[in-house]
Motif scaffolding. Structure first.
Motif, PDB file in Angstrom:
ATOM      1  N   ALA A 305       2.800   0.923   3.925  1.00  0.00           N
ATOM      2  CA  ALA A 305       2.281   0.117   2.822  1.00  0.00           C
ATOM      3  C   ALA A 305       1.586  -1.144   3.322  1.00  0.00           C
ATOM      4  O   ALA A 305       0.529  -1.534   2.802  1.00  0.00           O
ATOM      5  CB  ALA A 305       3.423  -0.255   1.870  1.00  0.00           C
ATOM      6  N   VAL A 308      -1.856  -0.123   4.767  1.00  0.00           N
ATOM      7  CA  VAL A 308      -2.765   0.534   3.824  1.00  0.00           C
ATOM      8  C   VAL A 308      -3.093  -0.371   2.639  1.00  0.00           C
ATOM      9  O   VAL A 308      -4.250  -0.480   2.226  1.00  0.00           O
ATOM     10  CB  VAL A 308      -2.152   1.862   3.332  1.00  0.00           C
ATOM     11  CG1 VAL A 308      -3.015   2.476   2.215  1.00  0.00           C
ATOM     12  CG2 VAL A 308      -2.014   2.848   4.483  1.00  0.00           C
ATOM     13  N   ASP A 309      -2.072  -1.034   2.086  1.00  0.00           N
ATOM     14  CA  ASP A 309      -2.249  -1.758   0.828  1.00  0.00           C
ATOM     15  C   ASP A 309      -2.188  -3.280   0.936  1.00  0.00           C
ATOM     16  O   ASP A 309      -2.591  -3.965  -0.005  1.00  0.00           O
ATOM     17  CB  ASP A 309      -1.178  -1.307  -0.181  1.00  0.00           C
ATOM     18  CG  ASP A 309      -1.269   0.169  -0.506  1.00  0.00           C
ATOM     19  OD1 ASP A 309      -2.406   0.689  -0.532  1.00  0.00           O
ATOM     20  OD2 ASP A 309      -0.218   0.806  -0.715  1.00  0.00           O
ATOM     21  N   ARG A 310      -1.657  -3.832   2.043  1.00  0.00           N
ATOM     22  CA  ARG A 310      -1.471  -5.281   2.172  1.00  0.00           C
ATOM     23  C   ARG A 310      -0.811  -5.857   0.901  1.00  0.00           C
ATOM     24  O   ARG A 310      -1.417  -6.626   0.167  1.00  0.00           O
ATOM     25  CB  ARG A 310      -2.807  -5.988   2.399  1.00  0.00           C
ATOM     26  CG  ARG A 310      -3.499  -5.717   3.743  1.00  0.00           C
ATOM     27  CD  ARG A 310      -2.721  -6.291   4.896  1.00  0.00           C
ATOM     28  NE  ARG A 310      -3.374  -6.378   6.162  1.00  0.00           N
ATOM     29  CZ  ARG A 310      -3.958  -5.415   6.860  1.00  0.00           C
ATOM     30  NH1 ARG A 310      -4.095  -4.218   6.357  1.00  0.00           N
ATOM     31  NH2 ARG A 310      -4.417  -5.638   8.069  1.00  0.00           N
ATOM     32  N   PRO A 311       0.451  -5.475   0.592  1.00  0.00           N
ATOM     33  CA  PRO A 311       1.077  -5.882  -0.672  1.00  0.00           C
ATOM     34  C   PRO A 311       1.151  -7.392  -0.871  1.00  0.00           C
ATOM     35  O   PRO A 311       1.209  -7.854  -2.024  1.00  0.00           O
ATOM     36  CB  PRO A 311       2.486  -5.276  -0.578  1.00  0.00           C
ATOM     37  CG  PRO A 311       2.328  -4.133   0.361  1.00  0.00           C
ATOM     38  CD  PRO A 311       1.329  -4.587   1.381  1.00  0.00           C
ATOM     39  N   SER A 320      -0.478  -7.284  -4.368  1.00  0.00           N
ATOM     40  CA  SER A 320       0.063  -6.541  -5.499  1.00  0.00           C
ATOM     41  C   SER A 320       1.556  -6.738  -5.677  1.00  0.00           C
ATOM     42  O   SER A 320       2.102  -6.380  -6.717  1.00  0.00           O
ATOM     43  CB  SER A 320      -0.232  -5.042  -5.312  1.00  0.00           C
ATOM     44  OG  SER A 320       0.360  -4.573  -4.107  1.00  0.00           O
TER      45      SER A 320
END
Length: 331
Positions: A305, A308-311, A320
């Motif tokens: 995560a 891929v997403d850099r939360p 996010s």
């Protein structure tokens, strides 16, 4: 990650699995968890601060492991709320499960984080086993083996550092779908330019022995005469090449663990077999008993995560997940 945790837990049984009850991690498995946490936090820091020395962040992760273990002489990095992050709150990681003397000695001293600064001399297997997850980060670091070597060098000497580089490179190659024998050859070739003492083809004997005399306890014992990192890696190579089928993961780990010094070879073999075959090849009955199964699963998913997403977002964009920074503070 689950293969590594499984090999670690099976390895400590000496190949004699209890019929029931939890399969507990050792210090090797615990430290591997903190390696992954350190990698995630290094990326969080780089995304928000722009300046980061990832081996230093992973070294800091190891100090949190030592702190929750109650090891004396560990410098607290903050006066309050330290050790921070979710991983330091997991009770099982605070339980002493074997020693890691070279790692502990280095953590109690001042940090020596320059890969060219050869202060440490230990040849022990922890320099290998705890850095194996570095093989999963090729999209972040173009040479996972070199990064594993830099992390190992913060506590261990040249031979263990070289073994860490080879092991992580094998993980990278096998996770990409390559056969074990190709992974051995690629690791020896790709790491050759920066290996310090293991020049030539350091894993060739283990590979050749597996081809000529597979699944031979006497051959395994000869390849793993002690608890050095190189011995653990050679033993793991022999085991993986002797048991290439995905249906034989359990047999492979029990065989590795049965050697007199096979504990770390089993952990390394578990990581390699997990990378090669995937989680669905691991025996469910054993994985379900793993003490740190959920921890390894969360870390693996969070590692993906993060990249891929850099939360947590970056220094320029919102993320996010508003709680991600608290889970993985970027320092």
């Amino acid at each position: 990650m689950l293969g590594l945790m499984l090999g670690d837990a099976v390895g400590v049984t000496g190949g004699h699995l209890p019929a029931e009850g939890p399969l507990r991690a050792t210090s090797a498995g615990q430290l591997a968890c903190f390696t992954v946490e350190g990698i995630i936090r290094a990326d969080v820091r780089g995304s928000h601060k722009g300046i980061c020395h990832p081996p230093s962040v992973v070294w800091h992760a190891y100090t949190r492991w030592a702190s929750v273990q109650g090891i004396p002489g560990i410098r607290p990095w903050r006066d309050e709320n330290w050790p921070d992050g979710w991983l330091a709150q997991v009770p099982a990681l605070g339980v002493r499960r074997g020693s890691a003397p070279a790692t502990v000695s280095a953590l109690q001293a001042r940090p020596v984080l320059d890969p060219d600064d050869h202060v440490w001399t230990s040849l022990g297997a922890h320099g290998l086993t705890r850095t194996l997850p570095a093989g999963l980060i090729e999209w972040w670091h173009p040479e996972p083996g070199r990064f594993a070597a830099e992390v190992a060098a913060t506590t261990h000497g040249s031979e263990a550092v070289d073994a860490a580089a080879l092991g992580a490179t094998m993980i990278k190659t096998m996770a990409a779908g390559r056969e074990p024998d190709e992974a051995v050859e690629r690791a020896q070739r790709e790491c050759q330019s920066f290996l310090q003492v293991l020049t030539g083809r350091p894993l060739a004997e283990a590979a050749q022995t597996a081809l000529a005399h597979p699944r031979d306890p006497a051959m395994l014992a000869r390849l793993v005469p002690d608890s050095r990192a190189l011995s653990a890696l050679a033993g793991a190579v022999y085991v993986v090449l002797s048991f290439p089928e995905r249906a034989h993961v359990r047999d492979a780990l029990l065989f590795a663990a049965s050697a007199p010094h096979g504990r770390h070879a089993a952990a390394t073999a578990g990581a390699l077999l997990g990378a090669r075959h995937g989680v669905n090849a691991l025996p469910v009955g054993l994985v379900s008993r793993l003490e740190l199964a959920w921890v390894a699963d969360v870390l693996a998913r969070d590692l993906l995560a993060e990249f891929v997403d850099r939360p947590s977002g970056t220094g320029y964009t919102d993320g996010s997940d508003p709680d991600w920074w608290d889970r993985y503070p970027g320092w």
